[in-house]
Design a protein around this motif. Structure first.
Motif, PDB file in Angstrom:
ATOM      1  N   GLY A  17       0.820  -1.216   0.000  1.00 41.78           N
ATOM      2  CA  GLY A  17       0.000   0.000   0.000  1.00 41.78           C
ATOM      3  C   GLY A  17       0.850   1.261   0.000  1.00 41.78           C
ATOM      4  N   ILE A  18       1.915   1.267   0.776  1.00 45.69           N
ATOM      5  CA  ILE A  18       2.812   2.425   0.832  1.00 45.69           C
ATOM      6  C   ILE A  18       3.480   2.641  -0.523  1.00 45.69           C
ATOM      7  N   LEU A  19       3.946   1.562  -1.142  1.00 44.28           N
ATOM      8  CA  LEU A  19       4.570   1.685  -2.472  1.00 44.28           C
ATOM      9  C   LEU A  19       3.576   2.180  -3.513  1.00 44.28           C
ATOM     10  N   LEU A  20       2.353   1.671  -3.450  1.00 43.57           N
ATOM     11  CA  LEU A  20       1.354   2.064  -4.445  1.00 43.57           C
ATOM     12  C   LEU A  20       0.899   3.509  -4.254  1.00 43.57           C
ATOM     13  N   SER A  65      11.794   7.295   0.248  1.00 39.04           N
ATOM     14  CA  SER A  65      10.750   7.787   1.150  1.00 39.04           C
ATOM     15  C   SER A  65       9.734   6.688   1.469  1.00 39.04           C
ATOM     16  N   ALA A  66       9.323   5.949   0.450  1.00 41.88           N
ATOM     17  CA  ALA A  66       8.381   4.848   0.669  1.00 41.88           C
ATOM     18  C   ALA A  66       9.013   3.774   1.551  1.00 41.88           C
ATOM     19  N   TYR A  67      10.269   3.427   1.278  1.00 46.72           N
ATOM     20  CA  TYR A  67      10.949   2.412   2.084  1.00 46.72           C
ATOM     21  C   TYR A  67      11.099   2.861   3.531  1.00 46.72           C
ATOM     22  N   GLU A  68      11.380   4.132   3.715  1.00 43.97           N
ATOM     23  CA  GLU A  68      11.497   4.671   5.073  1.00 43.97           C
ATOM     24  C   GLU A  68      10.155   4.541   5.807  1.00 43.97           C
ATOM     25  N   ASP A  69       9.052   4.838   5.116  1.00 43.95           N
ATOM     26  CA  ASP A  69       7.721   4.667   5.713  1.00 43.95           C
ATOM     27  C   ASP A  69       7.460   3.207   6.054  1.00 43.95           C
ATOM     28  N   ILE A  70       7.878   2.309   5.175  1.00 46.28           N
ATOM     29  CA  ILE A  70       7.678   0.884   5.432  1.00 46.28           C
ATOM     30  C   ILE A  70       8.493   0.445   6.647  1.00 46.28           C
ATOM     31  N   ILE A  71       9.727   0.888   6.739  1.00 51.18           N
ATOM     32  CA  ILE A  71      10.567   0.534   7.889  1.00 51.18           C
ATOM     33  C   ILE A  71       9.900   0.977   9.188  1.00 51.18           C
ATOM     34  N   GLU A  72       9.277   2.146   9.176  1.00 52.40           N
ATOM     35  CA  GLU A  72       8.592   2.642  10.374  1.00 52.40           C
ATOM     36  C   GLU A  72       7.301   1.882  10.657  1.00 52.40           C
ATOM     37  N   THR A  73       6.661   1.349   9.630  1.00 56.07           N
ATOM     38  CA  THR A  73       5.342   0.738   9.762  1.00 56.07           C
ATOM     39  C   THR A  73       5.391  -0.754  10.038  1.00 56.07           C
ATOM     40  N   VAL A  74       6.288  -1.452   9.376  1.00 57.59           N
ATOM     41  CA  VAL A  74       6.354  -2.911   9.467  1.00 57.59           C
ATOM     42  C   VAL A  74       7.057  -3.306  10.760  1.00 57.59           C
ATOM     43  N   SER A  75       6.569  -4.365  11.374  1.00 67.20           N
ATOM     44  CA  SER A  75       7.044  -4.733  12.705  1.00 67.20           C
ATOM     45  C   SER A  75       8.326  -5.558  12.699  1.00 67.20           C
ATOM     46  N   TYR A  76       8.926  -5.785  11.550  1.00 68.55           N
ATOM     47  CA  TYR A  76      10.136  -6.597  11.450  1.00 68.55           C
ATOM     48  C   TYR A  76      11.333  -5.736  11.064  1.00 68.55           C
ATOM     49  N   GLN A  77      12.527  -6.225  11.387  1.00 68.41           N
ATOM     50  CA  GLN A  77      13.763  -5.625  10.878  1.00 68.41           C
ATOM     51  C   GLN A  77      13.792  -5.918   9.387  1.00 68.41           C
ATOM     52  N   ILE A  78      13.906  -4.880   8.579  1.00 66.69           N
ATOM     53  CA  ILE A  78      13.740  -5.056   7.140  1.00 66.69           C
ATOM     54  C   ILE A  78      14.773  -4.225   6.393  1.00 66.69           C
ATOM     55  N   PHE A 107      20.171   0.341  -2.112  1.00 69.88           N
ATOM     56  CA  PHE A 107      20.131  -0.492  -0.915  1.00 69.88           C
ATOM     57  C   PHE A 107      19.744   0.402   0.247  1.00 69.88           C
ATOM     58  N   VAL A 108      18.596   0.111   0.863  1.00 70.77           N
ATOM     59  CA  VAL A 108      18.097   0.896   1.985  1.00 70.77           C
ATOM     60  C   VAL A 108      18.091  -0.006   3.206  1.00 70.77           C
ATOM     61  N   THR A 109      18.747   0.446   4.267  1.00 71.76           N
ATOM     62  CA  THR A 109      18.949  -0.379   5.453  1.00 71.76           C
ATOM     63  C   THR A 109      19.062   0.487   6.694  1.00 71.76           C
TER      64      THR A 109
END
Length: 140
Positions: A17-20, A65-78, A107-109
């Motif tokens: 959803g964040i990517l879309l 920006s989308a990946y950063e939002d996902i990192i904040e939203t998803v409950s796993y280390q990603i 590479f976003v980490t």
């Protein structure tokens, strides 16, 4: 997306959803777990995304920006590997915790890679970009 534990369908849905929101395009999701690996991969392919020479870094910034939002939203280390033409080699380097990520594309980490200056850095993540051996879809 690379994780040690398998992402739940709910987290995959949130990430998609964040990517879309950034790239309203057709997509395909594949999950991989390699028998000889400790990592799970969720591959979200976006189709019909056009990157232009003039806007390439703007679009890479949108991905970060989308990946950063996902990192904040998803409950796993990603971690994210994007725009890579040889995903298999990139995954092998990733699994070996190889700091030689110069061929990764984007590479976003959360990690800091020694002796490598990030393209973007925040309290949430570091993004490393090298377009020498990779592409981001179609260029016009």
């Amino acid at each position: 997306m690379m994780t040690v534990e398998e992402l739940s369908d709910s987290d995959i849905s949130k990430a998609t959803g964040i990517l879309l929101n950034q790239f309203e395009k057709k997509y395909e999701i594949n999950k991989y777990y390699y028998d000889d690996s400790k990592y799970h991969e969720v591959d979200i392919d976006l189709f019909d995304v056009v990157f232009s020479k003039e806007r390439l870094y703007d679009d890479i910034d949108k991905l970060i920006s989308a990946y950063e939002d996902i990192i904040e939203t998803v409950s796993y280390q990603i971690d994210f590997i994007a725009g890579n033409d040889d995903t298999h080699s990139a995954v092998l380097k990733y699994e070996q915790n190889n700091e030689d990520i110069k061929d990764f594309g984007l590479f976003v980490t959360r990690r800091t890679i020694p002796n490598l200056q990030p393209y973007y850095s925040s309290q949430i993540c570091n993004a490393y970009v090298n377009l020498t051996h990779v592409s981001f879809g179609v260029y016009y």
